[in-house]
Each structure stands twice: as structure tokens, then as C-alpha cells.
Design a protein around this motif. Sequence first.
Motif, short mmCIF file in Angstrom:
data_model
loop_
_atom_site.label_atom_id
_atom_site.label_comp_id
_atom_site.label_asym_id
_atom_site.label_seq_id
_atom_site.Cartn_x
_atom_site.Cartn_y
_atom_site.Cartn_z
N PRO A 40 9.22 33.18 -6.32
CA PRO A 40 8.73 33.44 -7.67
C PRO A 40 8.32 34.92 -7.83
O PRO A 40 7.83 35.53 -6.87
N ALA A 41 8.52 35.46 -9.01
CA ALA A 41 8.17 36.86 -9.25
C ALA A 41 6.69 37.12 -8.96
O ALA A 41 6.33 38.16 -8.40
N LEU A 42 5.84 36.17 -9.33
CA LEU A 42 4.40 36.28 -9.06
C LEU A 42 4.03 35.25 -7.99
O LEU A 42 3.87 34.07 -8.30
N PRO A 43 3.89 35.68 -6.74
CA PRO A 43 3.58 34.73 -5.68
C PRO A 43 2.14 34.20 -5.75
O PRO A 43 1.85 33.13 -5.24
N LEU A 44 1.25 34.95 -6.38
CA LEU A 44 -0.15 34.58 -6.53
C LEU A 44 -0.49 34.73 -8.00
O LEU A 44 -0.19 35.76 -8.61
N ASP A 45 -1.12 33.73 -8.59
CA ASP A 45 -1.43 33.78 -10.01
C ASP A 45 -2.90 33.48 -10.25
O ASP A 45 -3.31 32.33 -10.33
N PRO A 46 -3.72 34.54 -10.34
CA PRO A 46 -5.15 34.32 -10.58
C PRO A 46 -5.45 34.18 -12.08
O PRO A 46 -4.77 34.75 -12.93
N VAL A 54 -14.66 22.62 -18.12
CA VAL A 54 -14.26 21.59 -17.17
C VAL A 54 -12.75 21.58 -17.29
O VAL A 54 -12.19 20.98 -18.19
N ASP A 55 -12.10 22.32 -16.42
CA ASP A 55 -10.70 22.65 -16.63
C ASP A 55 -9.76 22.11 -15.57
O ASP A 55 -8.58 22.00 -15.80
N LEU A 56 -10.26 21.82 -14.40
CA LEU A 56 -9.37 21.45 -13.32
C LEU A 56 -9.10 19.95 -13.32
O LEU A 56 -9.92 19.15 -13.79
N GLY A 65 -16.48 33.91 -15.80
CA GLY A 65 -16.35 34.93 -14.77
C GLY A 65 -15.74 34.43 -13.47
O GLY A 65 -15.33 35.23 -12.63
N ASP A 66 -15.67 33.11 -13.29
CA ASP A 66 -15.02 32.56 -12.10
C ASP A 66 -13.54 32.92 -12.09
O ASP A 66 -12.91 33.03 -13.15
N VAL A 67 -12.99 33.09 -10.90
CA VAL A 67 -11.56 33.35 -10.74
C VAL A 67 -10.96 32.17 -9.98
O VAL A 67 -11.45 31.81 -8.91
N ILE A 68 -9.96 31.59 -10.55
CA ILE A 68 -9.21 30.51 -9.90
C ILE A 68 -7.81 31.05 -9.68
O ILE A 68 -7.21 31.64 -10.58
#
Length: 179
Positions: A40-46, A54-56, A65-68
Motif C-alpha cells: 500500500p502507498a501508505l504503510p502506516l495510517d495514523p 467512542v469510535d473503535l 488529541g489521541d492518535v490511533i
Amino acid sequence: MNITEDITTVTDFEALMSEDMLEKMHYLHAAIAEIIRLYPALPLDPKVYFSDDVDLPDGCTVKKGDVIAYLPYAMGRMKYIWGEDALDYKPERWLDNNGCFRSESPFKFTAFQAGPRTCLGREFAYRQTKIFSAILLGCFTFKLSDENKVPRYRTTINIQLDGPLDIYVFPRSGLHHSP
């Protein structure tokens, strides 16, 4: 009439490309999807959260401010997701019993995102890649200059070859360069 006898230049080949022809290129579409699955062009997608949510899928709460981050590169190789042959390049996994391309859930094949953030340019990207690939593969043959040298990749914000990929390019039989 033998269509290949009428093609003597890249321009001749390009002139034969039509919307109908592109729609019938199921195996090429599958081959492209398989390449994108493995590279994939973006191997990591933050993702950065701009508000509490409540997203996951497991109901986990995330705060502003959290990074997933998720890893499309790793996900494309997971046996849990793609089966025991996950590491194999296998375009057939994208074809139905009639040989027609079938897409996977965007939550399984994440290269173009999913849900409300799905890439608007996905179909355009596939179309352009099919045109480019069909012309190149239809008009030229390619050979690595050193067939024993394994290309290596460098992972940064996007995936890249680590150094040059030296190849020889030859026109297909009966094809000559346009003036």
C-alpha cells in the motif's frame, strides 16, 4: 482480422483503449488490487482525534488529541484477514467464479480508507492505473538488469524502493516507436 497485426505503434495500441475494454480488464484490476494489498502507498495510517469519541469497534473510548494508527502494510499480510496464502501474490483472490473482479470490504482492504472517509478518487486511480498498465504491458516487455538482485523497500510516510530499480525495456514484437 488479427488485431495485433494492426498495432504497430504505442499510439495504435492507445487508440484501441475504450471504456468498454477497461471495464473488461478484470484480471488486470485484480492484479493491481493485489499489488496495493501487499504494497500500500501508505504503510502506516495514523488518525488524530479532534474530540472525545467512542469510535473503535470494541467500544474503546478515545480522547481529544489521541492518535490511533493502523498498519495497512501489516494488515495486507495477516493470515487472520487474508488466509494462509496472505504472503503470496495471488490476483485470483479478487476474482469471482466467473472471473469478474469483486472488491473486498474497505474495512478489510484499507488502502482507500473506509466509511465516511473513503477515498473519492479510488475508481479514478484504478482506471488510470489500468490504462497505464495496459499500454505499458501491451507495448513493452521488461526485464530486471540483475535478476538475482531482490528489490528492497524503504518505509517512510509512504512505501518506496530503496535505491534504483534497474530494468531493460524492449518493444514488443512488431511494435516500433512513433515519430
